[in-house]
Scaffold this motif. Sequence first.
Motif, PDB file in Angstrom:
ATOM      1  N   LEU A   9       0.832  -1.199   0.000  1.00  0.00           N
ATOM      2  CA  LEU A   9       0.000   0.000   0.000  1.00  0.00           C
ATOM      3  C   LEU A   9       0.869   1.251   0.000  1.00  0.00           C
ATOM      4  CD1 LEU A   9      -2.805   1.295   0.105  1.00  0.00           C
ATOM      5  CD2 LEU A   9      -2.648   1.182   2.603  1.00  0.00           C
ATOM      6  N   GLY A  10       1.928   1.238   0.787  1.00  0.00           N
ATOM      7  CA  GLY A  10       2.836   2.384   0.849  1.00  0.00           C
ATOM      8  C   GLY A  10       3.486   2.684  -0.485  1.00  0.00           C
ATOM      9  N   VAL A  11       3.901   1.656  -1.200  1.00  0.00           N
ATOM     10  CA  VAL A  11       4.503   1.855  -2.526  1.00  0.00           C
ATOM     11  C   VAL A  11       3.479   2.476  -3.475  1.00  0.00           C
ATOM     12  CG1 VAL A  11       5.413   0.657  -4.565  1.00  0.00           C
ATOM     13  CG2 VAL A  11       6.275   0.074  -2.300  1.00  0.00           C
ATOM     14  N   GLY A  12       2.256   1.966  -3.436  1.00  0.00           N
ATOM     15  CA  GLY A  12       1.211   2.517  -4.297  1.00  0.00           C
ATOM     16  C   GLY A  12       0.909   3.971  -3.979  1.00  0.00           C
ATOM     17  N   ILE A  13       0.794   4.274  -2.702  1.00  0.00           N
ATOM     18  CA  ILE A  13       0.514   5.661  -2.298  1.00  0.00           C
ATOM     19  C   ILE A  13       1.688   6.568  -2.648  1.00  0.00           C
ATOM     20  CG2 ILE A  13       0.214   7.186  -0.303  1.00  0.00           C
ATOM     21  CD1 ILE A  13      -1.552   4.996   0.923  1.00  0.00           C
ATOM     22  N   GLY A  14       2.907   6.103  -2.404  1.00  0.00           N
ATOM     23  CA  GLY A  14       4.084   6.906  -2.725  1.00  0.00           C
ATOM     24  C   GLY A  14       4.196   7.217  -4.205  1.00  0.00           C
ATOM     25  N   ASN A  15       3.914   6.225  -5.042  1.00  0.00           N
ATOM     26  CA  ASN A  15       3.951   6.444  -6.492  1.00  0.00           C
ATOM     27  C   ASN A  15       2.845   7.398  -6.932  1.00  0.00           C
ATOM     28  OD1 ASN A  15       6.217   4.884  -7.149  1.00  0.00           O
ATOM     29  ND2 ASN A  15       5.019   3.014  -7.147  1.00  0.00           N
ATOM     30  N   ALA A  16       1.655   7.215  -6.381  1.00  0.00           N
ATOM     31  CA  ALA A  16       0.551   8.122  -6.719  1.00  0.00           C
ATOM     32  C   ALA A  16       0.868   9.546  -6.272  1.00  0.00           C
ATOM     33  CB  ALA A  16      -0.743   7.636  -6.078  1.00  0.00           C
ATOM     34  N   ALA A  42       2.785   1.474   6.038  1.00  0.00           N
ATOM     35  CA  ALA A  42       2.322   2.134   4.818  1.00  0.00           C
ATOM     36  C   ALA A  42       2.794   3.585   4.772  1.00  0.00           C
ATOM     37  CB  ALA A  42       0.803   2.065   4.723  1.00  0.00           C
ATOM     38  N   ARG A  43       2.700   4.287   5.886  1.00  0.00           N
ATOM     39  CA  ARG A  43       3.150   5.694   5.922  1.00  0.00           C
ATOM     40  C   ARG A  43       4.651   5.808   5.674  1.00  0.00           C
ATOM     41  NH1 ARG A  43      -0.632   6.198  10.803  1.00  0.00           N
ATOM     42  NH2 ARG A  43      -2.411   7.318   9.937  1.00  0.00           N
ATOM     43  N   ARG A  44       5.426   4.953   6.341  1.00  0.00           N
ATOM     44  CA  ARG A  44       6.884   4.997   6.188  1.00  0.00           C
ATOM     45  C   ARG A  44       7.292   4.710   4.747  1.00  0.00           C
ATOM     46  NH1 ARG A  44       8.536   0.524   8.682  1.00  0.00           N
ATOM     47  NH2 ARG A  44       9.145  -0.448   6.760  1.00  0.00           N
ATOM     48  N   VAL A  45       6.753   3.656   4.165  1.00  0.00           N
ATOM     49  CA  VAL A  45       7.121   3.268   2.805  1.00  0.00           C
ATOM     50  C   VAL A  45       6.634   4.304   1.789  1.00  0.00           C
ATOM     51  CG1 VAL A  45       6.779   1.508   1.013  1.00  0.00           C
ATOM     52  CG2 VAL A  45       7.262   0.822   3.372  1.00  0.00           C
ATOM     53  N   ALA A  46       5.455   4.870   2.011  1.00  0.00           N
ATOM     54  CA  ALA A  46       4.949   5.900   1.096  1.00  0.00           C
ATOM     55  C   ALA A  46       5.894   7.089   1.051  1.00  0.00           C
ATOM     56  CB  ALA A  46       3.549   6.334   1.517  1.00  0.00           C
ATOM     57  N   ARG A  47       6.372   7.508   2.194  1.00  0.00           N
ATOM     58  CA  ARG A  47       7.290   8.649   2.230  1.00  0.00           C
ATOM     59  C   ARG A  47       8.645   8.297   1.619  1.00  0.00           C
ATOM     60  NH1 ARG A  47       3.542   9.739   5.577  1.00  0.00           N
ATOM     61  NH2 ARG A  47       2.985  11.717   6.483  1.00  0.00           N
ATOM     62  N   GLN A  48       9.082   7.057   1.780  1.00  0.00           N
ATOM     63  CA  GLN A  48      10.343   6.620   1.172  1.00  0.00           C
ATOM     64  C   GLN A  48      10.215   6.502  -0.345  1.00  0.00           C
ATOM     65  OE1 GLN A  48      10.985   2.897   3.199  1.00  0.00           O
ATOM     66  NE2 GLN A  48      12.058   3.852   4.918  1.00  0.00           N
ATOM     67  N   THR A  49       9.033   6.148  -0.824  1.00  0.00           N
ATOM     68  CA  THR A  49       8.811   5.923  -2.253  1.00  0.00           C
ATOM     69  C   THR A  49       8.553   7.226  -3.009  1.00  0.00           C
ATOM     70  OG1 THR A  49       7.859   3.766  -1.731  1.00  0.00           O
ATOM     71  CG2 THR A  49       7.396   4.635  -3.912  1.00  0.00           C
ATOM     72  N   ALA A  50       7.863   8.146  -2.390  1.00  0.00           N
ATOM     73  CA  ALA A  50       7.510   9.407  -3.054  1.00  0.00           C
ATOM     74  C   ALA A  50       8.754  10.263  -3.274  1.00  0.00           C
ATOM     75  CB  ALA A  50       6.492  10.173  -2.210  1.00  0.00           C
ATOM     76  N   LEU A  51       8.649  11.157  -4.229  1.00  0.00           N
ATOM     77  CA  LEU A  51       9.729  12.113  -4.452  1.00  0.00           C
ATOM     78  C   LEU A  51       9.935  12.943  -3.188  1.00  0.00           C
ATOM     79  CD1 LEU A  51       8.722  13.322  -8.026  1.00  0.00           C
ATOM     80  CD2 LEU A  51      10.648  11.833  -7.428  1.00  0.00           C
ATOM     81  N   PRO A  52      11.173  13.333  -2.897  1.00  0.00           N
ATOM     82  CA  PRO A  52      11.464  14.042  -1.638  1.00  0.00           C
ATOM     83  C   PRO A  52      10.712  15.360  -1.467  1.00  0.00           C
ATOM     84  CG  PRO A  52      13.508  13.454  -2.772  1.00  0.00           C
ATOM     85  CD  PRO A  52      12.374  13.076  -3.669  1.00  0.00           C
TER      86      PRO A  52
END
Length: 82
Positions: A9-16, A42-52
């Motif tokens: 879920l985090g990867v999906g949210i981060g990419n979106a 999910a929160r941790r991975v989303a922030r790691q996946t999204a652009l800074p």
Amino acid sequence: MIERAGWALGVGIGNAASGINPQGFVLGGGVTKAGEPFLAVARRVARQTALPEVEFDIVCAALGDLAPFWGAVALAEDLLDC
């Protein structure tokens, strides 16, 4: 299993988030029943996946399991008002 699902879920949210740069994501329905360990991953991975430079929040819908139902009601009301 909880950690793996939270990761996905985090990867999906981060990419979106990187693509649309929203202010936040609201999670509703059954996913909110997984609890804080799931949401923390999910929160941790989303922030790691999204652009800074992309900043966003991930929160649970106040209506919990009823969020999809009331969303459908609101959509139906909008369609009937045409």
